[in-house]
Scaffold this motif. Structure first.
Motif, mmCIF file in Angstrom:
data_model
loop_
_atom_site.group_PDB
_atom_site.id
_atom_site.type_symbol
_atom_site.label_atom_id
_atom_site.label_comp_id
_atom_site.label_asym_id
_atom_site.label_seq_id
_atom_site.Cartn_x
_atom_site.Cartn_y
_atom_site.Cartn_z
ATOM 1 N N ALA A 117 0.819 -1.210 0.000
ATOM 2 C CA ALA A 117 0.000 0.000 0.000
ATOM 3 C C ALA A 117 0.853 1.261 0.000
ATOM 4 O O ALA A 117 1.925 1.312 0.602
ATOM 5 C CB ALA A 117 -0.919 -0.003 1.216
ATOM 6 N N LYS A 118 0.357 2.300 -0.670
ATOM 7 C CA LYS A 118 1.040 3.588 -0.738
ATOM 8 C C LYS A 118 0.318 4.674 0.040
ATOM 9 O O LYS A 118 0.883 5.732 0.303
ATOM 10 C CB LYS A 118 1.161 4.034 -2.206
ATOM 11 N N GLY A 119 -0.936 4.437 0.399
ATOM 12 C CA GLY A 119 -1.735 5.469 1.041
ATOM 13 C C GLY A 119 -1.341 5.742 2.479
ATOM 14 O O GLY A 119 -0.757 4.889 3.155
ATOM 15 N N GLN A 120 -1.683 6.931 2.956
ATOM 16 C CA GLN A 120 -1.457 7.288 4.353
ATOM 17 C C GLN A 120 -2.418 6.546 5.272
ATOM 18 O O GLN A 120 -2.100 6.273 6.434
ATOM 19 C CB GLN A 120 -1.645 8.795 4.556
ATOM 20 N N ILE A 121 -3.600 6.233 4.731
ATOM 21 C CA ILE A 121 -4.636 5.547 5.502
ATOM 22 C C ILE A 121 -4.905 4.191 4.865
ATOM 23 O O ILE A 121 -5.122 4.099 3.653
ATOM 24 C CB ILE A 121 -5.946 6.363 5.553
ATOM 25 N N ILE A 122 -4.894 3.136 5.676
ATOM 26 C CA ILE A 122 -5.175 1.777 5.201
ATOM 27 C C ILE A 122 -6.575 1.383 5.646
ATOM 28 O O ILE A 122 -6.898 1.426 6.839
ATOM 29 C CB ILE A 122 -4.168 0.763 5.786
ATOM 30 N N CYS A 123 -7.411 1.005 4.704
ATOM 31 C CA CYS A 123 -8.748 0.481 5.018
ATOM 32 C C CYS A 123 -8.758 -1.019 4.744
ATOM 33 O O CYS A 123 -8.472 -1.442 3.615
ATOM 34 C CB CYS A 123 -9.819 1.162 4.176
ATOM 35 N N THR A 124 -9.075 -1.808 5.750
ATOM 36 C CA THR A 124 -9.156 -3.250 5.556
ATOM 37 C C THR A 124 -10.548 -3.594 5.031
ATOM 38 O O THR A 124 -11.547 -3.270 5.656
ATOM 39 C CB THR A 124 -8.889 -4.005 6.868
ATOM 40 N N MET A 125 -10.583 -4.230 3.883
ATOM 41 C CA MET A 125 -11.845 -4.552 3.216
ATOM 42 C C MET A 125 -12.010 -6.062 3.122
ATOM 43 O O MET A 125 -11.041 -6.820 3.234
ATOM 44 C CB MET A 125 -11.879 -3.942 1.816
ATOM 45 N N ASP A 126 -13.243 -6.505 2.884
ATOM 46 C CA ASP A 126 -13.527 -7.925 2.678
ATOM 47 C C ASP A 126 -14.283 -8.098 1.372
ATOM 48 O O ASP A 126 -15.158 -7.278 1.035
ATOM 49 C CB ASP A 126 -14.362 -8.490 3.835
ATOM 50 N N PRO A 127 -14.016 -9.171 0.607
ATOM 51 C CA PRO A 127 -14.626 -9.335 -0.711
ATOM 52 C C PRO A 127 -16.084 -9.768 -0.683
ATOM 53 O O PRO A 127 -16.711 -9.854 -1.743
ATOM 54 C CB PRO A 127 -13.755 -10.419 -1.359
ATOM 55 N N ASP A 128 -16.621 -10.054 0.510
ATOM 56 C CA ASP A 128 -18.043 -10.380 0.592
ATOM 57 C C ASP A 128 -18.827 -9.222 1.196
ATOM 58 O O ASP A 128 -19.954 -9.401 1.665
ATOM 59 C CB ASP A 128 -18.273 -11.658 1.417
#
Length: 286
Positions: A117-128
């Motif tokens: 990741a390159k962003g300052q903020i990381i959002c953890t996502m789920d594919p469902d």
């Protein structure tokens, strides 16, 4: 249909969808979406989605991402963790950014996404999961208001197999929201058990030195709580009221408390048969 006001039930036509089953408008929309993301040079936010067996909900998940409404530059990274061919084919045909993590386990996958990741903020996502169109703004902007903030989190609701919400499910979601919001308002030792990875946003600079506890791959479900524990002494937390819908988790085996119910992922160091055979060989006749 107003895509920026889509409800989770509007995604029913996309359950088990593939690029081949999409109409031209939807297909062109998603391909163009990833082409535009490729042009983002300095993302502020990174959306990281691990994928394993995700073919039934993946197109709907991607469509919900394409409906995100924000002025904040962002990137979308899919981390394939030994994903099946159908899942990989969907991502390839749509032109998504995919990185591979061969070591099996959600924490390995999330760690790989963090490193890419390159962003300052990381959002953890789920594919469902299906996300609110304003998810990025609601989850990321608080970090630029409060310099001490290290974690934003929310509560997800559930949908049924085909993105439907029966009256029973709607009632369940209302009760869940009330229950979780109450738990999340309690002291840290109570709150920590109810923070979920499906809706977490964190500062990358704070998260990188910590990383994901990859030794927890067998007891999946710990990665979110463990991260919150590590982040607790490094800054402040914030609850965000934002809509996220995710699939119901699989039923747990009776008598096995969460998360220690994933023995099927354990690779034994020595097969039981081999152990028994060795014991038989080592017997000394009288």
């Amino acid at each position: 249909m107003n895509r920026f006001n889509m409800k989770v039930t509007d995604y029913q036509p996309y359950y088990k969808a593939t690029p081949q089953s999409l109409g031209n408008e939807d297909l062109n929309r998603l391909i163009t979406y990833f082409e535009l993301l490729d042009d983002v040079q300095k993302p502020v936010v990174s959306l990281v989605t691990p994928v394993y067996r995700a073919k039934a909900t993946l197109v709907a998940h991607i469509l919900s991402l394409s409906n995100l409404k924000t002025i904040i530059p962002y990137e979308v990274i899919f981390v394939e963790n030994n994903a099946d061919e159908e899942t990989l084919s969907i991502l390839e045909q749509l032109g998504a950014k995919v990185v591979s993590e061969p070591r099996q386990g959600i924490t390995y996958a999330r760690q790989k996404g963090l490193e890419e990741a390159k962003g300052q903020i990381i959002c953890t996502m789920d594919p469902d999961s299906i996300y609110d169109p304003y998810y990025i703004d609601k989850m990321a902007l608080p970090f630029f208001v409060d310099k001490d903030l290290v974690l934003c989190y929310s509560v997800s609701q559930s949908y049924e197999d085909d993105f439907q919400l029966s009256p029973k499910m709607r009632l369940r979601n209302k009760l869940k929201l009330a229950y979780f919001r109450w738990k999340l308002s309690q002291k840290f030792t109570t709150k920590i058990k109810h923070i979920r990875a499906v809706s977490m946003a964190m500062r990358r600079e704070t998260l990188l030195p910590i990383g994901y506890d990859t030794d927890l791959r067998v007891v999946s479900g710990c990665d979110d709580g463990m991260l919150a524990i590590h982040l607790h002494n490094l800054g402040t937390f914030k609850y965000v009221n934002v809509e996220v819908f995710t699939a119901l988790p699989p039923e747990r085996e009776p008598g096995k408390p969460f998360p220690f119910c994933n023995e099927r992922f354990r690779v034994p160091k020595k097969a039981l048969e081999a152990t028994m055979e060795a014991l038989e060989i080592s017997k000394v006749p009288h």
